[in-house]
Scaffold this active site. Sequence first.
Site, PDB file in Angstrom:
ATOM      1  N   GLY A 238      -1.675  -6.725  21.821  1.00  0.00           N
ATOM      2  CA  GLY A 238      -1.499  -5.352  22.276  1.00  0.00           C
ATOM      3  C   GLY A 238      -1.637  -4.284  21.225  1.00  0.00           C
ATOM      4  N   PRO A 288      -3.375 -11.073  19.001  1.00  0.00           N
ATOM      5  CG  PRO A 288      -4.074 -10.664  16.810  1.00  0.00           C
ATOM      6  CD  PRO A 288      -3.237 -11.601  17.642  1.00  0.00           C
ATOM      7  CB  CYS A 356     -27.609   3.652  42.108  1.00  0.00           C
ATOM      8  SG  CYS A 356     -29.307   3.398  41.619  1.00  0.00           S
TER       9      CYS A 356
END
Length: 434
Positions: A238, A288, A356
């Site tokens: 985190g 991590p 698109c």
Amino acid sequence: MHDFRYIRGRLHCGQVALEALVARFGTPLYVYSQTTLADHFQKLAGALAPLDHRICYALKANSNLAVLRTFAGLGAGFDLVSGGELERVLAGGGDPAKCVFAGVGKTEAEIALALRHGIYCFNVESEPELVRINRVAARLKKVAPVAVRVNPNVDAGTHHKITTGTYENKFGIAFETVEGVYARAAKLKNLRLRGLQMHIGSQLTEVTPFRQAVERVAPLAQRLAARHGFEFLSIGGGLGIVYESALASGAAAWWRTPAGRGILTPAGYAAALVPLLRPLGLKILVEPGRFLVGNAGILVTRVEYVKRTGHKNFVIVDAAMNDLIRPAFYDAYHEIVPVRRKPGATVPSDVVGPICESGDYFAKDRPLPKVGEGDCLALLSAGAYGSVMGSNYNSRPLPAEVLVDGARAALVRERQPVAAIWAGERLAPWQRRR
Ligand SMILES: *Cc1c(COP(=O)(O)O)cnc(C)c1O
């Protein structure tokens, strides 16, 4: 540090000019710095040196085999979330005995695979999962190492799609009920209670939520370790990174924002947590992902068109949300810089892809130097949750990936051939012509 800078007006990774890589490998192109990968790993390892610790890289952030090999070579373990990721770790030369397996939905086949390869621990997210792991282990005549993921109910103060440590989301087992779960798990014969795990969210830029969560969980870990004789506490991943002005802030302190906000260095992280963790006498795992790889990678794209509508200045590039979905998915900010430095005034620009969807953009009203057809732009801090979230939407092939080490560069993932996109598809028998 990061490894991307201008040398005589041309953006480089290490000593390699991005223009040279574009000429060789085309665009869109992910470029990773091995120097930065290693530097970030070593900075964190250095900060955590007072602890008996292991860094388990969360490979969901970037699972390219060359990235895995880099970390495996530095002695890392891995935090994986699927059987596919375990197979990748093995292909990249990682050690399964240093792997932890997270995730709320582990299948029987994935559990069996992990048991056969002797992973370090399953991080368990529910009681039914404990029962299932015990059953699969019994069938294979094995003892499964497990840790329960405790939900400390701490708000990480991050984007709602990447916060995981509160009772509003699907992860972990509520703090108040964890001890009962361990007591029941202790009765399951094919489980070995090896540790306790937590993870409160992603892209945390302050240490306070980490400190609060560890303050809550440490006494629990101590009680449970004494009762069940286990050996580790994992405090999850985190650690956040700086996405704004990463280049301008320079190679020495990329994690410092210009305003001084969000300062979370490995040293600051360790200074807050090591005093809480060391007295436990447990092995400490960290997981991590983003911190290790985020600022080690960029996505290079070429300008196809500049479309001025009188209202907006659209810079239409050849990369799209299928290559890097973070802006569309998380409203994420990526700094965008020209590969060849452009002097002169900036213009507010929308940088958009060809897909698109209105969500197919990288930046809105961003002051950018005037660019034209054929110019290349670099989206910085794209090493984490970039290529791994790629898709073939609009039948766009996955981009090529390059690893740079000093003056050397190598293709570490070839651009996907277009026909490979539908290689697994076939017509129904009644549609085939005889
Ligand atoms: C995603 C995840 C991580 C890594 O998160 P980062 O924010 O990339 O450091 C670590 N542990 C677990 C359990 C995860 O789900």
